[in-house]
Design a protein around this motif. Structure first.
Motif, short mmCIF file in Angstrom:
data_model
loop_
_atom_site.label_atom_id
_atom_site.label_comp_id
_atom_site.label_asym_id
_atom_site.label_seq_id
_atom_site.Cartn_x
_atom_site.Cartn_y
_atom_site.Cartn_z
N GLN A 204 0.82 -1.23 0.00
CA GLN A 204 0.00 0.00 0.00
C GLN A 204 0.85 1.27 0.00
OE1 GLN A 204 -1.30 -2.76 1.77
NE2 GLN A 204 -2.62 -2.80 -0.04
N LEU A 205 2.16 1.14 -0.05
CA LEU A 205 3.01 2.33 0.05
C LEU A 205 4.07 2.35 -1.03
CD1 LEU A 205 4.17 4.84 1.46
CD2 LEU A 205 5.42 3.32 3.00
N HIS A 206 3.97 3.35 -1.94
CA HIS A 206 5.07 3.55 -2.87
C HIS A 206 6.07 4.48 -2.21
CE1 HIS A 206 6.88 3.24 -6.90
NE2 HIS A 206 7.60 4.19 -6.32
N ASP A 207 7.24 3.97 -1.91
CA ASP A 207 8.27 4.71 -1.18
C ASP A 207 9.61 4.50 -1.86
OD1 ASP A 207 9.22 6.22 1.06
OD2 ASP A 207 9.89 4.37 2.01
N PRO A 208 10.38 5.56 -2.20
CA PRO A 208 10.15 6.98 -1.97
C PRO A 208 9.29 7.63 -3.04
CG PRO A 208 12.29 6.66 -2.99
CD PRO A 208 11.71 5.27 -2.79
N GLN A 209 9.01 8.95 -2.80
CA GLN A 209 8.31 9.78 -3.79
C GLN A 209 9.10 11.09 -3.91
OE1 GLN A 209 3.97 10.10 -3.13
NE2 GLN A 209 4.13 8.37 -1.73
N LEU A 210 9.08 11.66 -5.11
CA LEU A 210 9.81 12.91 -5.35
C LEU A 210 8.81 13.96 -5.84
CD1 LEU A 210 12.72 13.99 -5.28
CD2 LEU A 210 12.88 13.41 -7.70
N ILE A 211 8.66 15.03 -5.04
CA ILE A 211 7.68 16.08 -5.35
C ILE A 211 8.42 17.28 -5.95
CG2 ILE A 211 5.99 17.66 -4.31
CD1 ILE A 211 5.87 15.55 -1.96
N LEU A 212 7.89 17.80 -7.04
CA LEU A 212 8.49 18.99 -7.67
C LEU A 212 7.46 20.11 -7.65
CD1 LEU A 212 10.04 17.17 -10.78
CD2 LEU A 212 11.17 17.71 -8.62
N LEU A 213 7.82 21.21 -7.01
CA LEU A 213 6.90 22.36 -6.93
C LEU A 213 7.54 23.57 -7.59
CD1 LEU A 213 5.90 22.14 -3.14
CD2 LEU A 213 4.41 21.59 -5.08
N GLU A 214 6.70 24.44 -8.12
CA GLU A 214 7.21 25.72 -8.60
C GLU A 214 6.44 26.83 -7.89
OE1 GLU A 214 7.76 28.45 -12.58
OE2 GLU A 214 6.96 26.43 -12.83
N THR A 215 7.15 27.88 -7.48
CA THR A 215 6.47 29.00 -6.81
C THR A 215 6.10 30.07 -7.84
OG1 THR A 215 8.43 30.32 -6.39
CG2 THR A 215 7.90 28.63 -4.74
N ARG A 216 5.32 31.03 -7.36
CA ARG A 216 4.85 32.12 -8.22
C ARG A 216 6.01 32.86 -8.91
NH1 ARG A 216 -0.41 33.59 -7.77
NH2 ARG A 216 -0.78 32.68 -5.72
N SER A 217 7.13 33.08 -8.19
CA SER A 217 8.26 33.83 -8.79
C SER A 217 9.18 32.92 -9.60
CB SER A 217 9.07 34.53 -7.70
OG SER A 217 9.87 33.58 -7.01
N GLY A 218 8.89 31.59 -9.60
CA GLY A 218 9.71 30.68 -10.41
C GLY A 218 10.75 29.88 -9.65
N VAL A 219 10.72 29.91 -8.31
CA VAL A 219 11.66 29.07 -7.55
C VAL A 219 11.26 27.60 -7.76
CG1 VAL A 219 12.55 28.50 -5.25
CG2 VAL A 219 11.96 30.88 -5.80
#
Ligand code: NAI
Length: 335
Positions: A204-219
Motif C-alpha cells: 500500500q506504500l510507494h516509497d520513496p516519492q519525489l515532489i516537484l513544486l514551482e512557486t509564483r516567482s519561479g523558484v
C-alpha cells in the motif's frame, strides 16, 4: 490569570503536549481531557489532575475550559475546531488542519464569519531555530534571490498502515507549510515522480516519492519523501540563491571518535529533532491566547498546505503537471 486548557486526544503527541504545558508553562494548566479511548483519557486525567470528559464537544463547551488543544486523529480535527470557533474559544490544532482541503476550507469560512483569528495549526517547524535562521537570510536577500530548494523528509521506517497518500498528506504537508513560509510565496504547480520502490516498503506504500513544486516567482523546489530510509529521522533543506547557498542546521550532538571511525548520532524521530520547536510553539500559543490574540500558522496556512497536498496527490496519480490554483487570501489573514 491562569489559562485553563482542554486537550482532546490523549495519544502520543497529546500526552507530549500535556507534559510540555505542565513542565514549561507558568500561566497555563491542563484543566480537562477527552479521548474516544476512555481508558487512555482516564489514565491521563488521573495523572494530570484534569477533569475527564467523555465527549470532546462537552469539553469545548465547558465553562472550566478557556482554550482547546486538538491532538486527536486527523479525521476528527474539523469537527472539534469548528465547535471551538462556535464557542468563541481559541484552539490549537495539530496538523493537518483537516485530511482534505474541503474540511480545511470550512474551518477558514467559519473563522472568517466569526471575524477574528482563533485557530493556530501545529506546523512547529516555523519555531525551529534552524528554519528561523534560513528565513532571515532569505528574506533579507543576503545571498540574493532564492532560485532552487532541495529538501528531504526521511523517516527510519513506516508502519503497515502508512499509505502512499499519507506520505504527501501527512508527512510532506510539513514541507509545504515551511517552504511557503521560508520563501514567502505560494506555489503554482506540482509534479510527482515515483522512483524505483524500496524493497523495505509494502503493497500500500510507494516509497520513496519525489515532489516537484514551482512557486509564483519561479523558484524550483524538489522534495524527497522517503519513509523507510532505515537509518533515522532526517530533515534536509538547502536553498540555492544567486550569491550562495544556505543549508538547514540540525541541533548538535557530540562527535564520537573511536575504533578508527568518527560518528554523530542521528535523531530517531520528530519528537527529539523538533523538541525546542514544539516547546516554543505551545509557549507562544499560550501567551497569545492569554492576551486574546492569535499568532503562528493560521487556519489559512493550514488550508493552503492541505490544498497543496491534494494537488500533489492528483499529480502523482495522473503523472501530469497539476496547477496549484490558490484563491486570494481572505482579509482576516492578510495582516
Ligand atoms: P495517536 O494515534 O497516538 O493519538 C490519537 C488519539 O486520538 C488517540 O488516543 C485516539 O483514541 C484519539 N481519537 C481518535 N478519534 C477520536 C475522537 N473522535 N475524539 C477524541 N479522540 C479521538 O496519534 P498521534 O501521533 O498522537 O497524532 C495525533 C495528531 O497529531 C494527528 O493529527 C497527527 O497528524 C498529529 N501529529 C503531529 C506531529 C507534528 O509534528 N506536528 C507529530 C505527530 C502527530
Amino acid at each position: 490569570m491562569e489559562l485553563k486548557v482542554g486537550v482532546i486526544g490523549t495519544g502520543s503527541i497529546g500526552r507530549d503536549h500535556i507534559r510540555r504545558i505542565a513542565r514549561a508553562s507558568s500561566g497555563a494548566r491542563v484543566a480537562a481531557v477527552s479521548d474516544i479511548n476512555l481508558a487512555a483519557a482516564r489514565e491521563v486525567a488521573a495523572t494530570s489532575g484534569a477533569e475527564l470528559f467523555e465527549r470532546g464537544e462537552d469539553l469545548i463547551a465547558s465553562r472550566g475550559v478557556d482554550a482547546i488543544l486538538v491532538t486527536s486523529t486527523d479525521s476528527t480535527h474539523e469537527r472539534y475546531v469548528l465547535a471551538a470557533i462556535e464557542n468563541g474559544k481559541h484552539v490549537f490544532c495539530e496538523k493537518p488542519l483537516a485530511p482534505g482541503p474541503d474540511g480545511a476550507r470550512r474551518i477558514v469560512n467559519a473563522e472568517t464569519a466569526a471575524g477574528r483569528r482563533l485557530v493556530q495549526v501545529g506546523y512547529m517547524r516555523r519555531y525551529d531555530p534552524g528554519y528561523v535562521a534560513l528565513r532571515e537570510v532569505i528574506s533579507g536577500r543576503r545571498l540574493g534571490a532564492p532560485l532552487m530548494v532541495h529538501c528531504a523528509h526521511r523517516n527510519r521506517s513506516a508502519s503497515d498502515s502508512y499509505t502512499t497518500s499519507m506520505a504527501i498528506e501527512n508527512s510532506a504537508v510539513h514541507e509545504f507549510d515551511i517552504l511557503r513560509w521560508l520563501l514567502d510565496e505560494d506555489y503554482v504547480s506540482a509534479r510527482v515522480i515515483l522512483p524505483r520502490k524500496t524493497r523495505h516498503s509494502h503493497a500500500q506504500l510507494h516509497d520513496p516519492q519525489l515532489i516537484l513544486l514551482e512557486t509564483r516567482s519561479g523558484v524550483a523546489i524538489d522534495i524527497e519523501v522517503f519513509v523507510n530510509c532505515r537509518y533515522g529521522y532526517d530533515i534536509k533543506c538547502e536553498v540555492c540563491c544567486e550569491d550562495g547557498t544556505i543549508s538547514l542546521p540540525e541541533p548538535s550532538h557530540p562527535v564520537t571518535r573511536t575504533n578508527g571511525a568518527r560518528s554523530v548520532k542521528i535523531f530517531a524521530d520528530w519528537i527529539g529533532r523538533f523538541e525546542a520547536a514544539y516547546d516554543a510553539e505551545i509557549r507562544q500559543w499560550i501567551d497569545a491566547t492569554a492576551a486574546g490574540s492569535a499568532v503562528g500558522p493560521s487556519a489559512w496556512d493550514g488550508y493552503v498546505a492541505t490544498f497543496t497536498a491534494a494537488c500533489c496527490s492528483k499529480a502523482r496519480d495522473s503523472g501530469a503537471l497539476v496547477p496549484v490554483s490558490i484563491e486570494e487570501r481572505p482579509a482576516l489573514y492578510r495582516a
